[in-house]
Design an enzyme around this catalytic site. Sequence first.
Site, mmCIF file in Angstrom:
data_model
loop_
_atom_site.group_PDB
_atom_site.id
_atom_site.type_symbol
_atom_site.label_atom_id
_atom_site.label_comp_id
_atom_site.label_asym_id
_atom_site.label_seq_id
_atom_site.Cartn_x
_atom_site.Cartn_y
_atom_site.Cartn_z
ATOM 1 N N ARG A 31 0.744 15.141 12.281
ATOM 2 C CA ARG A 31 1.669 14.703 11.230
ATOM 3 C C ARG A 31 1.905 15.874 10.285
ATOM 4 N NH1 ARG A 31 -0.367 9.142 9.056
ATOM 5 N NH2 ARG A 31 1.649 9.148 8.029
ATOM 6 N N LYS A 37 0.838 -1.204 0.000
ATOM 7 C CA LYS A 37 0.000 0.000 0.000
ATOM 8 C C LYS A 37 0.874 1.255 0.000
ATOM 9 C CE LYS A 37 -1.506 1.656 4.103
ATOM 10 N NZ LYS A 37 -1.230 3.059 4.425
ATOM 11 N N ASN A 38 1.881 1.285 0.881
ATOM 12 C CA ASN A 38 2.653 2.515 1.041
ATOM 13 C C ASN A 38 3.596 2.775 -0.125
ATOM 14 O OD1 ASN A 38 1.306 3.050 3.350
ATOM 15 N ND2 ASN A 38 2.961 2.482 4.756
ATOM 16 N N ARG A 95 -4.049 10.823 4.362
ATOM 17 C CA ARG A 95 -2.964 11.788 4.412
ATOM 18 C C ARG A 95 -1.963 11.604 3.282
ATOM 19 N NH1 ARG A 95 1.720 12.532 6.217
ATOM 20 N NH2 ARG A 95 2.316 14.536 7.113
ATOM 21 N N ARG A 114 -8.433 -0.049 5.264
ATOM 22 C CA ARG A 114 -7.556 0.932 4.610
ATOM 23 C C ARG A 114 -6.250 0.294 4.164
ATOM 24 N NH1 ARG A 114 -6.183 5.916 8.027
ATOM 25 N NH2 ARG A 114 -5.059 6.190 6.075
ATOM 26 N N ASP A 122 5.314 0.914 11.877
ATOM 27 C CA ASP A 122 4.074 0.285 11.397
ATOM 28 C C ASP A 122 3.914 -1.158 11.877
ATOM 29 O OD1 ASP A 122 3.507 2.639 10.133
ATOM 30 O OD2 ASP A 122 4.005 1.951 8.121
ATOM 31 N N CYS A 147 -4.463 13.020 13.026
ATOM 32 C CA CYS A 147 -4.933 11.639 12.904
ATOM 33 C C CYS A 147 -4.610 10.921 14.205
ATOM 34 C CB CYS A 147 -4.292 10.932 11.721
ATOM 35 S SG CYS A 147 -2.546 10.688 11.898
HETATM 36 C C1 EPZ Z 1 4.909 6.970 5.970
HETATM 37 O O1 EPZ Z 1 4.241 8.133 6.442
HETATM 38 C C2 EPZ Z 1 3.873 5.858 5.977
HETATM 39 N N1 EPZ Z 1 2.733 6.229 5.151
HETATM 40 C C3 EPZ Z 1 3.414 5.562 7.400
HETATM 41 O O2 EPZ Z 1 2.580 4.424 7.352
HETATM 42 C C4 EPZ Z 1 4.638 5.246 8.270
HETATM 43 O O3 EPZ Z 1 4.220 5.071 9.592
HETATM 44 C C5 EPZ Z 1 5.652 6.381 8.173
HETATM 45 O O4 EPZ Z 1 6.000 6.616 6.780
HETATM 46 C C6 EPZ Z 1 6.946 6.090 8.925
HETATM 47 O O5 EPZ Z 1 7.537 4.935 8.425
HETATM 48 C C7 EPZ Z 1 2.764 6.037 3.836
HETATM 49 O O6 EPZ Z 1 3.742 5.622 3.260
HETATM 50 C C8 EPZ Z 1 1.521 6.306 3.072
HETATM 51 P P1 EPZ Z 1 7.225 10.317 7.787
HETATM 52 P P2 EPZ Z 1 4.973 9.552 6.320
HETATM 53 O O7 EPZ Z 1 7.140 11.623 7.058
HETATM 54 O O8 EPZ Z 1 5.888 9.555 5.155
HETATM 55 C C9 EPZ Z 1 7.865 13.719 11.047
HETATM 56 C C10 EPZ Z 1 0.692 3.111 7.875
HETATM 57 O O9 EPZ Z 1 0.247 2.650 8.970
HETATM 58 N N2 EPZ Z 1 7.617 14.687 9.953
HETATM 59 O O10 EPZ Z 1 8.338 9.419 7.394
HETATM 60 O O11 EPZ Z 1 3.907 10.569 6.377
HETATM 61 C C11 EPZ Z 1 6.644 12.888 11.385
HETATM 62 O O12 EPZ Z 1 5.780 13.574 12.261
HETATM 63 C C12 EPZ Z 1 1.213 4.527 7.783
HETATM 64 O O13 EPZ Z 1 0.677 2.463 6.823
HETATM 65 C C13 EPZ Z 1 7.798 16.021 10.182
HETATM 66 O O14 EPZ Z 1 8.168 16.448 11.284
HETATM 67 O O15 EPZ Z 1 5.824 9.574 7.639
HETATM 68 C C14 EPZ Z 1 7.266 11.664 11.993
HETATM 69 O O16 EPZ Z 1 7.624 11.901 13.323
HETATM 70 C C15 EPZ Z 1 0.885 5.379 8.933
HETATM 71 N N3 EPZ Z 1 7.573 16.901 9.158
HETATM 72 C C16 EPZ Z 1 8.559 11.493 11.175
HETATM 73 O O17 EPZ Z 1 8.799 12.775 10.586
HETATM 74 C C17 EPZ Z 1 7.189 16.497 7.916
HETATM 75 O O18 EPZ Z 1 7.019 17.333 7.027
HETATM 76 C C18 EPZ Z 1 8.469 10.449 10.076
HETATM 77 O O19 EPZ Z 1 7.264 10.613 9.333
HETATM 78 C C19 EPZ Z 1 7.011 15.110 7.688
HETATM 79 C C20 EPZ Z 1 7.240 14.227 8.733
#
Ligand code: EPZ
Length: 433
Positions: free
Chosen positions: A130, A25-26, A101, A410, A318, A125
Amino acid sequence: MPRMDAFMIRGGTPLNGTVPISGSKNSALPLLAATLMADGPTRLDGVPRLSDIDSMIKLLGELGCHVQRGEAVDGLDGPLTVEVRDAESCEARYDIVKTMRASVCVIGPMLARRGRITFSIPGGCAIGDRPIDLHLRGLEKLGARFTHDGGNIVGHVDGRLRGTTVYLGGASGPTVLGTINVMSAATLAEGSTTIVGAACEPEVSDCANLLNKMGAKITGMGGPIIRIEGVDELQAVEHRVIPDRIEAGTFLIAGAITGGDLKLTNANAGHLHALIDRLADCGVSVSHDDTSMTVHGNDATITHTEFATQPYPGFPTDLQAQLMALLCFGDGMSVITERIFPDRFTHVAELNRMGARIRKEGPSAFVAGTEKLQPARVMCSDLRASAALVLAALGIHGETRVDRIYHIDRGYEAIEAKLQNVGADIERVVVDQ
Ligand code: EPZ
């Protein structure tokens, strides 16, 4: 009273047999977004049938794409073909963005190809705030400009994006979708871009591989420094989505928690070293070849372990909830620290309703293994938390009702059919909630 789907699960039976793992999915979500940049029809094989994918297809439709799902072949999902037919509409509306998202990953492709996007700011969420600041900062470095307009972010580019060096590390480490957004946009920029502090997740490499097939020039994906040489155009191609490592990990834990032997096909053990290592540490062995994995739950005695979630190749956030569910059944005290999304613990209270002994302290949870887990009525709160509840229910003798399973739909394709095929007593029912 609203009527919603729920699972009735009568657990305690070892699961044995073979489970085919779906496409990721991701990975599929950003791959679909990347098709916005190609000329002609892009064909993606192995895109799972999930509500998040439906939301992305709807969004692509609103952005002028024609999306078609082909017939299933040998029980596999039919290919998805996406072609841009009308490049006029440039708005990602709130009612789509709020449900998913990951729609954030259209921002980079839209700015690179159409020079503008109006994007509704995603809400909070269940796994906490996020933010998308790193996405926007990275794209700004490439020359995009953003303004706020009543809950929307309006992005535009004068002329063409320009390559430069972009640092994408954040307080919680690299950003997966942020890296993909900036990398995708940079493929059509003028000159070369270097992303420093890039996310190393396999989903980033999968997207880079698709873009390179389309004609992009990306190197270094899979590591923390990615280099992109801008090109003038991208052409539509065919591509197969990588297997879903989180679904595979969830089924490995399903074997372990029920004391069964499960073989997973279309599974890449190379993407799951951290989970396999922690399973071994708490008494569960996993064997594998190039395309399959087998968990040997039959002869396992679950003990305890410690882990902290980290960016890839560390332990994935995850899979935190699912491994926690297993450790509730173990012997001894386990310690789990969530470093990516410190609020991602909504499953703790629900697992405790089933008799688990989990104490949360800041970003850590202390799990005392117990033999006294019991069936209860529990409620899903986010996708992976829901998976943890289903796993716990499969391990408990008696009937558990898991409410609000739309969260599971989802991200887990045909989860009850896959579980039933290996011996689980799980049934989807419609209930008042
Ligand atoms: C991806 O989300 C995945 N989603 C998430 O999977 C997964 O948990 C996450 O990566 C971490 O591995 C998809 O791929 C669709 P990040 P993403 O930006 O890319 C902070 C699931 O259950 N951050 O890597 O949105 C953030 O708050 C989902 O399938 C900022 O501060 O996650 C977090 O602490 C849920 N500013 C860290 O970085 C930003 O602009 C990593 O988040 C972006 C992120």
